[in-house]
Design an enzyme around this catalytic site. Sequence first.
Site, mmCIF file in Angstrom:
data_model
loop_
_atom_site.group_PDB
_atom_site.id
_atom_site.type_symbol
_atom_site.label_atom_id
_atom_site.label_comp_id
_atom_site.label_asym_id
_atom_site.label_seq_id
_atom_site.Cartn_x
_atom_site.Cartn_y
_atom_site.Cartn_z
ATOM 1 N N HIS A 38 -8.102 -4.121 -7.722
ATOM 2 C CA HIS A 38 -8.547 -4.868 -6.633
ATOM 3 C C HIS A 38 -9.751 -6.019 -7.183
ATOM 4 O O HIS A 38 -10.648 -5.629 -7.757
ATOM 5 C CB HIS A 38 -9.410 -4.096 -5.476
ATOM 6 C CG HIS A 38 -9.709 -4.525 -4.224
ATOM 7 N ND1 HIS A 38 -8.408 -5.135 -3.320
ATOM 8 C CD2 HIS A 38 -10.815 -5.229 -3.752
ATOM 9 C CE1 HIS A 38 -9.399 -5.847 -2.480
ATOM 10 N NE2 HIS A 38 -10.709 -5.826 -2.565
ATOM 11 N N GLU A 72 -10.565 -8.845 -14.916
ATOM 12 C CA GLU A 72 -9.315 -8.326 -14.381
ATOM 13 C C GLU A 72 -8.606 -7.587 -15.542
ATOM 14 O O GLU A 72 -8.211 -6.477 -15.881
ATOM 15 C CB GLU A 72 -8.477 -8.837 -13.406
ATOM 16 C CG GLU A 72 -9.307 -9.048 -12.250
ATOM 17 C CD GLU A 72 -8.199 -9.914 -11.054
ATOM 18 O OE1 GLU A 72 -7.313 -10.057 -11.714
ATOM 19 O OE2 GLU A 72 -8.696 -10.109 -9.905
ATOM 20 N N VAL A 117 0.882 -1.008 0.025
ATOM 21 C CA VAL A 117 0.007 0.034 0.079
ATOM 22 C C VAL A 117 0.783 1.150 -0.099
ATOM 23 O O VAL A 117 1.561 1.612 0.904
ATOM 24 C CB VAL A 117 -0.947 -0.056 1.209
ATOM 25 C CG1 VAL A 117 -1.769 1.333 1.157
ATOM 26 C CG2 VAL A 117 -1.731 -1.226 1.426
#
Length: 212
Positions: free
Chosen positions: A123, A193, A106
Amino acid sequence: MMNIAVLVSGGGTNLQALIDYQKKEGDACPYKIVCVISDHKDAYALERAEKAGIPSTIRSPYAVMGKETAQASDRDTKRRAVSDAMLADCKNYGADIIVEAGCLTVLAGNIIEEYKDRIINLHPALLPKFGGVGMWGHHVHEAVLAAGEKESGCTVHIADGGCDTGRILVQKKVPVMPGDTPDTLYERIAPKEHEAIVEGVLMLIKEYEKSF
């Protein structure tokens, strides 16, 4: 043409989707992948980058801080050190945009400010559901199934320094089928994705171009 840096951690199938789109479109592609940066030394994505002739670097906590310092540091310290090293790479390669394609770090610190609104993250769920700390890979799919959800999918969003927070650009949905396992659900989501990561990059490029 926009230069993009792709951040990875694992197999790199979404990196491959970006590579394949760039090859397919040729000179018409509005982006060029100028570097691949991994926070894991054994990521197969690094091999994909090598096969495509794309420069790559490893920016794991060990690589950035040294083994002893990394082992003695807390998560936030390692997160910042890795983020700062990635920022240096992005600037060195002249990246205009950063794409987190399965990167587990992150991002924090200066990279968020210097690339404000120019970082996107993929995500594997329909945010804001099933995001946050610990929600990555199969952990997400297990949580979706445990919650009895009727659909799942993936999200591309602007990375703003939070964990899976930031403005949503693209979402793709798939049904959750009776008898699904984390593996079968992932197999249904994965192609979405690959579509979403390319669409997200193209959307961000259009937004970035409008800012000039």
